[in-house]
Design a protein around this motif. Structure first.
Motif, PDB file in Angstrom:
ATOM      1  N   CYS A  53       0.812  -1.208   0.000  1.00 48.93           N
ATOM      2  CA  CYS A  53       0.000   0.000   0.000  1.00 48.93           C
ATOM      3  C   CYS A  53       0.850   1.265   0.000  1.00 48.93           C
ATOM      4  N   CYS A  54       2.104   1.134   0.165  1.00 46.62           N
ATOM      5  CA  CYS A  54       2.971   2.305   0.291  1.00 46.62           C
ATOM      6  C   CYS A  54       3.612   2.631  -1.060  1.00 46.62           C
ATOM      7  N   GLN A  61       5.983   0.358  -3.599  1.00 44.91           N
ATOM      8  CA  GLN A  61       5.595   0.117  -4.994  1.00 44.91           C
ATOM      9  C   GLN A  61       6.709   0.566  -5.938  1.00 44.91           C
ATOM     10  N   VAL A  92       0.076   0.729  -7.924  1.00 43.99           N
ATOM     11  CA  VAL A  92      -1.082   0.698  -7.033  1.00 43.99           C
ATOM     12  C   VAL A  92      -0.701   1.440  -5.766  1.00 43.99           C
ATOM     13  N   ASN A  93      -1.560   2.392  -5.345  1.00 38.59           N
ATOM     14  CA  ASN A  93      -1.234   3.186  -4.179  1.00 38.59           C
ATOM     15  C   ASN A  93      -2.514   3.577  -3.448  1.00 38.59           C
ATOM     16  N   ASP A  94      -2.368   4.029  -2.194  1.00 38.69           N
ATOM     17  CA  ASP A  94      -3.542   4.425  -1.411  1.00 38.69           C
ATOM     18  C   ASP A  94      -3.869   5.909  -1.542  1.00 38.69           C
ATOM     19  N   HIS A  95      -3.098   6.638  -2.372  1.00 38.41           N
ATOM     20  CA  HIS A  95      -3.369   8.052  -2.650  1.00 38.41           C
ATOM     21  C   HIS A  95      -2.759   8.407  -4.005  1.00 38.41           C
ATOM     22  N   ASP A 136     -10.250   5.749  -7.011  1.00 41.70           N
ATOM     23  CA  ASP A 136     -11.090   5.577  -5.821  1.00 41.70           C
ATOM     24  C   ASP A 136     -10.278   5.867  -4.565  1.00 41.70           C
ATOM     25  N   ARG A 190      -8.291   5.496  -1.502  1.00 41.52           N
ATOM     26  CA  ARG A 190      -7.386   4.452  -1.026  1.00 41.52           C
ATOM     27  C   ARG A 190      -7.134   3.339  -2.051  1.00 41.52           C
ATOM     28  N   ASP A 191      -7.491   3.571  -3.330  1.00 38.90           N
ATOM     29  CA  ASP A 191      -7.204   2.598  -4.380  1.00 38.90           C
ATOM     30  C   ASP A 191      -6.910   3.343  -5.688  1.00 38.90           C
ATOM     31  N   TRP A 192      -5.704   3.843  -5.781  1.00 38.71           N
ATOM     32  CA  TRP A 192      -5.270   4.551  -6.976  1.00 38.71           C
ATOM     33  C   TRP A 192      -4.444   3.589  -7.820  1.00 38.71           C
ATOM     34  N   ARG A 193      -4.740   3.538  -9.108  1.00 40.26           N
ATOM     35  CA  ARG A 193      -3.999   2.684 -10.037  1.00 40.26           C
ATOM     36  C   ARG A 193      -3.614   3.514 -11.254  1.00 40.26           C
TER      37      ARG A 193
END
Length: 188
Positions: A2-3, A7, A32-35, A60, A62-65
């Motif tokens: 998540c960090c 990534q 993939v990241n949470d921001h 979205d 907490r779900d950035w791609r």
């Protein structure tokens, strides 16, 4: 993961350890990241503008791609700045070359009317100076040179120099081999 940092390092490892853009042209990966990793995007823009794709697949909470794709084999030549549009009331280095992976350094230095950079011995590298605006003088070990817009001046390594701005100030571009930052202390 998540960090963003995790990534990024995972992407570097997948790319052979040299960086995420050590990929074949057309290849890429999904980050993939949470921001929103805006800081990373800014780094890509500074170092690789136009030579990679940055496509948001999901935004979205907490779900950035983001799909990052290599588009060119090297960073592309590009206009960095229009020096005629730089207006600043500040003095010192008012622009600098920001790309991290480079062999050159370049700055635009602005001195206010009457301001100077005291006499000093230059670093162990040659410097080209292109006067952009204003006027002034360059005092060397033996003589004083008048500086006007358009003048292209060579400062040999370790040469003695002092810059003094004229009544309209002085603005010039420097170009030299990359080295550690030099701190300039303008005085009146």
């Amino acid at each position: 993961m998540c960090c963003l940092e995790e990534q990024w390092w995972a992407a570097r490892a997948a790319a052979g350890g040299g960086g995420a853009l050590d990929l074949a042209v057309g290849a890429g990966f999904v980050l993939v990241n949470d921001h929103d990793p805006q800081h990373l995007h800014e780094e890509f823009e500074a170092d690789h503008a136009g030579s990679y794709g940055w496509e948001y697949l999901n935004r979205d909470a907490r779900d950035w791609r983001i799909r990052i794709t290599k588009l060119a084999s090297t960073p592309l030549p590009r206009v960095l700045v229009d020096t005629s549009t730089i207006t600043s009331d500040t003095t010192g280095a008012i622009w600098r070359l920001e790309a991290r992976e480079r062999d050159l350094d370049s700055n635009i230095i602005a001195l206010a009317p009457g301001q100077r950079i005291d006499a000093h011995t230059g670093p162990d590298l040659d410097v080209l100076v292109h006067v952009l605006a204003g006027s002034g003088q360059l005092t060397t070990e033996l003589t004083t040179l008048d500086l006007e817009p358009g003048a292209l001046v060579w400062l040999p390594r370790r040469s003695r120099r002092q810059f003094t701005a004229g009544p309209a100030g002085l603005r010039y571009l420097t170009v030299h081999q990359r080295r550690q930052a030099l701190v300039l202390n303008p005085t009146r």
